[in-house]
Enzyme design. Structure first.
Site, PDB file in Angstrom:
ATOM      1  N   ASP A 288      67.075  18.984   0.229  1.00 42.62           N
ATOM      2  CA  ASP A 288      68.479  18.585   0.197  1.00 42.62           C
ATOM      3  C   ASP A 288      69.228  19.628  -0.628  1.00 42.62           C
ATOM      4  O   ASP A 288      68.812  20.769  -0.688  1.00 42.62           O
ATOM      5  CB  ASP A 288      68.621  17.163  -0.359  1.00 42.62           C
ATOM      6  CG  ASP A 288      69.838  16.429   0.182  1.00 42.62           C
ATOM      7  OD1 ASP A 288      70.937  17.004   0.123  1.00 42.62           O
ATOM      8  OD2 ASP A 288      69.702  15.284   0.659  1.00 42.62           O
ATOM      9  N   HIS A 322      70.403  21.849   1.742  1.00 39.90           N
ATOM     10  CA  HIS A 322      71.646  21.566   2.452  1.00 39.90           C
ATOM     11  C   HIS A 322      72.802  22.402   1.913  1.00 39.90           C
ATOM     12  O   HIS A 322      73.783  22.634   2.610  1.00 39.90           O
ATOM     13  CB  HIS A 322      71.986  20.083   2.342  1.00 39.90           C
ATOM     14  CG  HIS A 322      71.056  19.202   3.111  1.00 39.90           C
ATOM     15  ND1 HIS A 322      71.193  17.832   3.167  1.00 39.90           N
ATOM     16  CD2 HIS A 322      69.961  19.494   3.868  1.00 39.90           C
ATOM     17  CE1 HIS A 322      70.239  17.321   3.921  1.00 39.90           C
ATOM     18  NE2 HIS A 322      69.474  18.311   4.346  1.00 39.90           N
TER      19      HIS A 322
END
Length: 467
Positions: A288, A322
């Site tokens: 992430d 991300h």
């Protein structure tokens, strides 16, 4: 609303007080936002030395408390939870020192740090954390995705402590996988929803009890309401959720750590409602966001109402994730004075370099964000992305504000977009400045919606100077 006491006010002041409600009802009064009062001169790169002068790593007495002296066995199987507890208590009671993990493999449940204790993980040492949820009970006061709850203890936790550290060159392995903690990502929906409903309803935090029988995963490292924190040198792997989660804390140094974990929500380092934070020389390879700056979610974020501010990121390397440096989406308390420089970001699995994500359910503000001297090999989506339609989109009553976003000497060699900016026309993203930036091999044209005062100074996209 109670009327103000006008006894000692001048007549002109009284008239202003009387007319304010009328203006508000007529829609003629615009209350100032955080962005509206920003002074660029007061918050530019010149502020960094002042911030750094306040960030001092804690010092510890020259005393060692070796966990094997308290019953720990380095066979990777014996439960050493009690040995960690006793060694930390002894160090704390003696006025502080190092709790030393020698160069062996140790198995443990939750570790709770106390003031003046440096958890020192020696080179060659491995701490393998239990994947049994029972070993993270009883519940503690924590945050889950920006909402305060009573939940499983983080793997390493500290609450209202001062002068704490995790140092050394060893490995802390959360051992999360699709067979244990990560599997809860697909089963946690109802509990996540319940926690958010409790936050919206203002249920007292002590009554928001999760833990056993529920599916909210713990974070790996979480100092909560702490001061004077050092995290240095250690490798963190495979957290159940976010790896380093700093909450409502200040004077924090995160230096030369490696964070490696590709599970769901495996963020690298997340300062949330924190002040005076230095993240330097770190390596992130995550499932992430590499670094995500946060400040609470929705009504619960408004209740706590503490921004993240004065955060410096430098000399870091970001691989998968991300986003490299991210603000949001849990940013209801706001974020200001974020500085990122001299970083390398490069992976086909890294989506963005600088990202700000919010919506009108979150609200909040972001102001004074500076990035310079950053080399991007490639990102999958955009070098700079600012999005007011993240998650729930424009469905709330709390319009966010974002202003004074700056990029200088940032280069990239491959991306789908250079700039992907999507704000609200009623509250445009304001004062975005790019200077001396070069973006090559960009597939698509910039998307620019809801933005005011975009300045491109010597910016090249695919060799063409932008105007």
């Amino acid at each position: 609303m109670k009327s103000p006491n006008t006894k000692n006010l001048k007549s002109a002041e009284i008239n202003v007080i009387r007319i304010l409600p009328v203006l508000f009802c007529l829609g003629l009064l615009v209350l100032p936002t955080a962005c509206a009062t920003t002074s660029v001169e007061a918050t530019g790169w010149g502020q960094v030395p002042e911030i750094l002068s306040r960030i001092e790593a804690p010092q510890f007495p020259d005393k060692d408390f070796v966990i094997t002296d308290f019953g720990a066995v380095g066979d990777g199987q014996t439960d050493c939870t009690e040995a960690f507890k006793q060694a930390i208590a002894a160090a704390n009671e003696a006025g502080g020192g190092r709790v030393v993990v020698p160069a062996e493999t140790f198995y443990t449940g939750a570790i709770h740090l106390k003031s003046n204790v440096n958890l020192y993980v020696s080179e060659g040492a491995v701490v393998n954390f239990s994947t049994d949820p029972n070993d993270y009970m009883p519940v503690v006061y924590t945050r889950f995705e920006g909402v305060e709850v009573m939940n499983f203890s983080p793997l390493i936790y500290a609450y209202e402590q001062e002068n704490i550290a995790i140092t050394g060159k060893g490995i802390l392995d959360g051992r999360a996988s699709n067979e244990n903690w990560w599997a809860r990502k697909s089963t946690q929906g109802r509990d996540v929803g319940q926690s958010r409903e409790m936050g919206e309803a203002g249920v007292p935090v002590e009554e928001r009890v999760f833990g056993l029988g529920k599916h909210l995963r713990p974070n790996m490292i979480q100092p909560y309401r702490c001061k004077n924190i050092l995290i240095e040198g250690v490798t963190f792997k495979n957290s159940p959720m976010w790896h380093i989660h700093l909450v409502l804390s200040e004077n924090i140094t995160v230096r030369n750590v490696k964070v490696i974990g590709h599970g769901p929500n495996n963020d690298g380092c997340n300062p949330e409602s924190c002040k005076d934070v230095l993240i330097e020389g770190c390596y992130f390879d995550t499932g992430d966001d590499c670094i995500a700056i946060k400040s609470g979610r929705n009504n619960d974020g408004r209740r706590v109402n503490v921004p993240s501010e004065n955060i410096i990121v430098r000399d870091c390397e970001m691989k998968d994730g991300h986003g490299g440096v991210v603000i949001g989406s849990e940013m209801t308390g706001g974020a200001r004075n974020v500085f990122a420089e001299n970083c390398i970001m490069d992976s086909p699995n890294l989506d963005r370099a600088l990202r700000i994500k919010t919506n009108s359910v979150r609200g909040g503000f972001v102001e004074n964000v500076y990035m310079r001297n950053v080399t991007v090999g490639q990102v999958a989506e955009a070098v700079l992305k600012i999005n007011f339609f993240y998650g729930e989109g424009d469905t709330g009553e709390f319009t966010p504000t974002v202003c004074n976003i700056n990029m200088e000497n940032v280069t990239s060699e491959k991306s789908r977009y250079a700039l992907l900016i999507n704000g609200y026309e009623r509250s445009p993203i304001t004062d975005v400045t790019l200077k001396n930036c070069t973006f090559n091999n960009v597939e698509r044209e910039n998307k620019l919606v809801g933005i005011k005062n975009l300045v491109l100074d010597n910016v090249k996209i695919n060799g063409e100077v932008q105007k």
